[in-house]
Design an enzyme around this catalytic site. Structure first.
Site, short mmCIF file in Angstrom:
data_model
loop_
_atom_site.label_atom_id
_atom_site.label_comp_id
_atom_site.label_asym_id
_atom_site.label_seq_id
_atom_site.Cartn_x
_atom_site.Cartn_y
_atom_site.Cartn_z
N ARG A 67 0.71 -1.17 -0.14
CA ARG A 67 0.04 -0.08 -0.06
C ARG A 67 0.88 1.25 0.01
O ARG A 67 2.25 1.19 0.36
CB ARG A 67 -1.06 0.00 1.31
CG ARG A 67 -0.18 0.21 2.39
CD ARG A 67 -1.21 0.19 3.45
NE ARG A 67 -0.56 0.33 4.96
CZ ARG A 67 0.04 1.35 5.50
NH1 ARG A 67 0.07 2.50 4.63
NH2 ARG A 67 0.52 1.13 6.85
N ASP A 105 9.03 8.17 12.09
CA ASP A 105 7.91 8.09 11.32
C ASP A 105 7.56 9.22 10.51
O ASP A 105 8.66 9.71 9.88
CB ASP A 105 6.47 7.68 12.14
CG ASP A 105 5.28 7.14 11.70
OD1 ASP A 105 5.06 7.48 10.60
OD2 ASP A 105 5.18 5.99 12.10
#
Length: 284
Positions: A100, A197
């Protein structure tokens, strides 16, 4: 007294990500990847709205022409949120089964840079793509296990991009044609820092990075030195975003997947002590 507040809403995200600020509206938008949802929060009125999505969604970015460009599991899509959500595919990379799109941002020219990853997180099969305003896309870097970020220096000449699984933040030069120079390790995360992140740049070229697994967001100077840490009451923080009329408010998304924490999945606001810069809308 806490150094943070949370956006007042009843729901918590499973995997909150992709937060962006639409300055024209004065609204924050972000996604819940696993919850297949787009969220909107109006900073002036505190009004909250959400839309269900037909698939996993990694991010949305406002378009200069109106609406949004979204990264769904299967690739790039135009997204309209006028009442009901309307999704239409545009030319994009073929995202293999079990993969994804994960996170994205625009540069100073309004190009989108977006990473992909394997959903099992067990192989280095992800990549970094660039989508130009004319609709042409290109794979510009690979491989990645968990592609995260990206962010750009104020002059647009440097790209920062992370592989969360490796605990590395890379720095790459951006050429005039949008191609990239070789990767150089800019920041190495020790285990106690968690994993790098999402990230964003402030008005002084400082790089703000969310620490997945370590419950904080940090600011790094242009040389990669960690010089500021803001602790949060959720271990899995995912992406920071500057917002507000003066871009002096910092919002941070988080995730509740796999943890039992009262505030996991909330969106936090902190005082960063520095201003951010507006994110360019996608120019296409």
């Amino acid at each position: 007294m806490n150094d943070w507040t949370i956006l007042p809403r009843l729901r918590r995200d499973i995997l909150g990500e992709g937060i962006t600020y639409n300055a024209q509206e004065g609204s924050l938008y972000w996604v819940d990847i696993l919850g297949q949802r787009v969220n909107k929060y109006d900073l002036a009125t505190n009004a909250y709205h959400e839309w269900g999505m037909p698939d996993l969604i990694g991010w949305i970015i406002p378009r200069a022409a109106g609406g949004f460009l979204a990264g769904l599991r299967s690739g790039f899509h135009r997204l309209e949120l006028d009442g009901l959500a309307r999704v239409s595919a545009v030319p994009s990379p073929v995202i293999p089964n079990g993969h994804r799109l994960n996170d994205a941002s625009t540069d100073h020219l309004g190009r989108i840079w977006a990473g992909s990853m394997g959903m099992a997180e067990d192989g280095h099969s992800g990549a970094l793509f660039r989508l130009d305003p004319d609709g042409q896309w290109q794979e510009v870097d690979a491989p990645y296990r968990i592609a995260n970020g990206p962010a750009h220096s104020l002059d647009g000449r440097l790209l920062y991009h992370a592989d969360s699984a490796r605990g590395l933040v890379y720095q790459m030069s951006v050429h005039d044609d949008g191609s990239l120079g070789p990767r150089a390790v800019h920041i190495t995360f020790p285990s106690e820092w968690g994993s790098p992140d999402g990230m964003t740049i402030d008005a002084e070229d400082g790089l703000w990075i969310a620490h997945w697994g370590a419950g904080c967001v940090s600011r790094f100077d242009p040389d990669g030195r960690r010089e500021r840490v803001i602790r949060l009451p959720a271990s899995q923080v995912t992406r920071p975003c500057f917002a507000g009329e003066r871009f002096d408010r910092l919002f941070v998304t988080s995730a509740s997947v796999g943890v039992d924490e009262p505030l996991a999945g909330a969106v936090f606001e902190v005082a960063p002590g520095v201003r951010g810069v507006p994110q360019k809308p996608f120019a296409g």
